[in-house]
Scaffold this active site. Structure first.
Site, PDB file in Angstrom:
ATOM      1  N   HIS A  93       0.245  -0.457   1.783  1.00  0.00           N
ATOM      2  CA  HIS A  93      -1.040  -0.756   2.425  1.00  0.00           C
ATOM      3  C   HIS A  93      -1.387   0.300   3.472  1.00  0.00           C
ATOM      4  O   HIS A  93      -2.501   0.801   3.514  1.00  0.00           O
ATOM      5  CB  HIS A  93      -1.002  -2.137   3.087  1.00  0.00           C
ATOM      6  N   ASP A  94      -0.431   0.579   4.326  1.00  0.00           N
ATOM      7  CA  ASP A  94      -0.658   1.584   5.383  1.00  0.00           C
ATOM      8  C   ASP A  94       0.679   1.794   6.087  1.00  0.00           C
ATOM      9  O   ASP A  94       1.458   0.854   6.247  1.00  0.00           O
ATOM     10  CB  ASP A  94      -1.708   1.106   6.387  1.00  0.00           C
TER      11      ASP A  94
END
Length: 589
Positions: free
Chosen positions: A474-475
């Site tokens: 996701h990050d």
């Protein structure tokens, strides 16, 4: 990073309507997009995986009992009050209004609108552009299909997939407009991944090198913010002048990375266990979603052209949903029948979701409040509703984005898995929540990570690997790593309690359902905390919110009332699933 009601999202999923008409069995599993075959089939992976047993026993309906009449009263009393409380937190008369009013914009009919969620604001402002691209793409695609593609299934590897050439040509134009010269960076990475697959073949190091390369790309993309050509050599700096409509090509590339891994591992497993081992009759084509995913396509189909068409497929490129390579090629060789009625239904759902989001953004300003943590001295119940409606808005925005692109693919004759199959407030299980939230991603993780690591046999250990990857994908930041590890931690009590208080041992106890409801409330609270950390207000914000909730006697009293309301909600959720099972629907979440 999905319709507002559980009825819309659950009972009429496309996969459900199609599969429940199967003549093989009345009781069938609604969604068969899975990462492994059933126990009766030949495994495509290198690790044995025992599927988690699913309870398919049914109980008599409780909808017309005195107990549930009381629950109905709680529902019709609490839900309107919850909306009013959230609205009061957003009202100009709230003392904290000045802290977040600068994040609000002018909306419809003189109201202020909270358009401060960057992800949804970007999508919302680009809806006209995306709709225009879609309006150009679909007629061209269907004209090409009508004149160039045979009507009958393409059962021979000698029959070329002409649609792949159209997909590829349009994707090049589409991505060049989107990302400008950054398309060359994308093509370089995609080509390097293909080289790993072809040079590695069925050697043991190919999967390891695939994972190493793609994880390294994730970190490098993030660290160098998508790179500049000038950093490679000064003579290339002129290429940086054209970055297209969106300079952040590396953000959307996370989805492409999943497709790259899918191609390499599907190709690897096809060499280990070829198509002929799955289908004895070469004229037979995979029929179910499960078969399309797990059955390798022809060896000739694992070529560079089809690979590029899959990796860059325009309708699903930006945000998914995620498909496997086997499924994508299978749908080109043997297209699914997607009826006009189905398309009209999905269009109606998408419009309904968009209107619901617009109403909510005008009626309450939860995102702006959470960004400024503007709940100082607010009543405890308002703080609770700020947290709850933040999660609902995250669910709704993601559902809209995913359904838009899935609808585009459906209109093109390609059916990707549906992501949000339950309303976010219709989840009491951490495991079930993960299966129903980003479903196509969950199925990808099952096929390419969880099952190869041993599946349910090593579940207690696998979940840490799985959710660490999910967070990093996701990050790459501490907030999402904390989210991933909290999810892993919060799943453990459910697994342990499920073994200690199993239905087999305790199911005959008259209050077993109520004991499960107490556990469900604990799960709901833990899932809310984890998702608030990961996607809303971070660790510090959650600490502050919890302190404000539990630092006073009034806060404790409010939380006790919330516990009782969630207990009622859990009982309703149990009965919804029982009603589904009585109809032969098994969502497994």
């Amino acid at each position: 990073m999905t319709a507002n009601s559980d009825k819309v999202d659950v009972h009429q999923s496309e996969a459900g309507r199609r599969i429940t008409t199967s003549t093989s069995s009345h009781h069938v599993e609604m969604s068969t997009f899975v990462g492994q075959e059933s126990s009766s089939s030949t495994s495509t992976t290198t690790t044995k995986h025992v599927k988690r047993p699913q309870d398919r026993s049914t109980n008599p309906s409780l909808w017309n009992t005195k107990e549930f009449y009381f629950y109905y009263f709680v529902f019709i009393t609490c839900i309107p009050y919850m909306f009013k409380t959230a609205h009061d937190a957003s009202s100009p008369s709230n003392p904290n209004y000045d802290k977040f009013k600068d994040l609000l914009s002018d909306g419809f009919f003189g109201y202020k609108v909270d358009n401060s969620d960057d992800q949804y604001a970007n999508f919302r402002s680009n809806i006209p552009v995306l709709a225009t691209v879609m309006a150009i793409y679909l007629p061209l695609s269907h004209l090409f299909k009508h004149y160039m593609v045979p009507v009958t299934p393409l059962k021979s590897p000698l029959q070329p997939l002409y649609r792949a050439y159209f997909f590829l040509a349009f994707s090049f134009a589409y991505l060049y407009v989107m990302y400008g010269n950054s398309i060359f960076k994308i093509l370089f990475i995609v080509s390097a991944n293909y080289a790993i697959a072809k040079l590695g073949g069925k050697s043991r190091w190919m999967p390891a090198l695939t994972w190493t390369f793609n994880l390294a790309i994730l970190f490098l993309n993030e660290s160098y913010h998508g790179y500049d050509f000038g950093n490679f050599h000064p003579s290339l700096a002129w290429l940086d002048a054209n970055k297209g409509m969106n300079s952040s090509w590396h953000v959307n590339f996370n989805f492409t990375m999943l497709r790259l891994v899918s191609f390499n591992l599907d190709y690897y497993w096809s060499l280990k266990n070829p198509r002929e081992a799955h289908l004895k009759d070469k004229d037979v084509v995979p029929q179910t979603d499960k078969e399309r995913v797990s059955t390798p396509t022809f060896n000739e189909d694992y070529n560079f052209t089809y690979y590029l068409a899959f990796a860059l497929y325009a309708p699903l490129y930006i945000a998914g949903p995620i498909m496997t390579y086997n499924d994508f090629i299978s749908q080109l060789r043997s297209p699914k029948e997607i009826k006009a009625k189905t398309l009209a239904m999905w269009a109606g759902r998408l419009v309904f979701c968009l209107l619901t989001m617009e109403f909510t953004m005008h009626y309450m300003h939860m995102v702006a409040i959470s960004k400024r943590q503007a709940w100082e001295n607010d009543p405890v119940l308002q703080i609770c509703m700020i947290g709850l409606f933040n999660l609902i808005l995250i669910w709704l925005k993601l559902m809209i984005i995913w359904r838009f692109f899935r609808f585009w693919a459906l209109m093109d004759g390609i059916e990707a898995p549906e992501n949000m199959i339950r309303c976010v407030t219709n989840n009491y299980s951490a495991l079930g929540f993960w299966r129903s939230w980003h479903k196509s991603y969950n199925l990808w993780v099952l096929r390419y990570i969880y099952i190869p690591l041993g599946g349910t046999k090593n579940a207690v250990y696998n979940i840490w690997v799985v959710f660490t990857f999910v967070a990093v994908w996701h990050d790459i930041n501490l907030k999402l790593l904390a989210w991933g590890w909290l999810i892993s931690l919060f799943i453990l009590p459910e697994i342990i309690a499920g073994k200690i208080f199993s239905k087999k041992k305790w199911g005959s106890w008259p209050y077993y359902r109520h004991l499960c409801a107490v556990g469900a409330v604990g799960n709901i609270l833990m899932m809310m905390i984890a998702n608030l950390v990961g996607f809303c207000i971070g660790l510090d914000g959650v600490k502050l919110m919890l302190y404000d909730l539990f630092s006073t006697a009034h806060g404790w009293m409010t939380m006790c009332c919330c516990f009782c309301a969630m207990f009622v909600c859990a009982q309703m959720q149990f009965e919804v699933r029982e009603a589904e099972k009585r109809r032969g629907i098994f969502l497994n979440c």
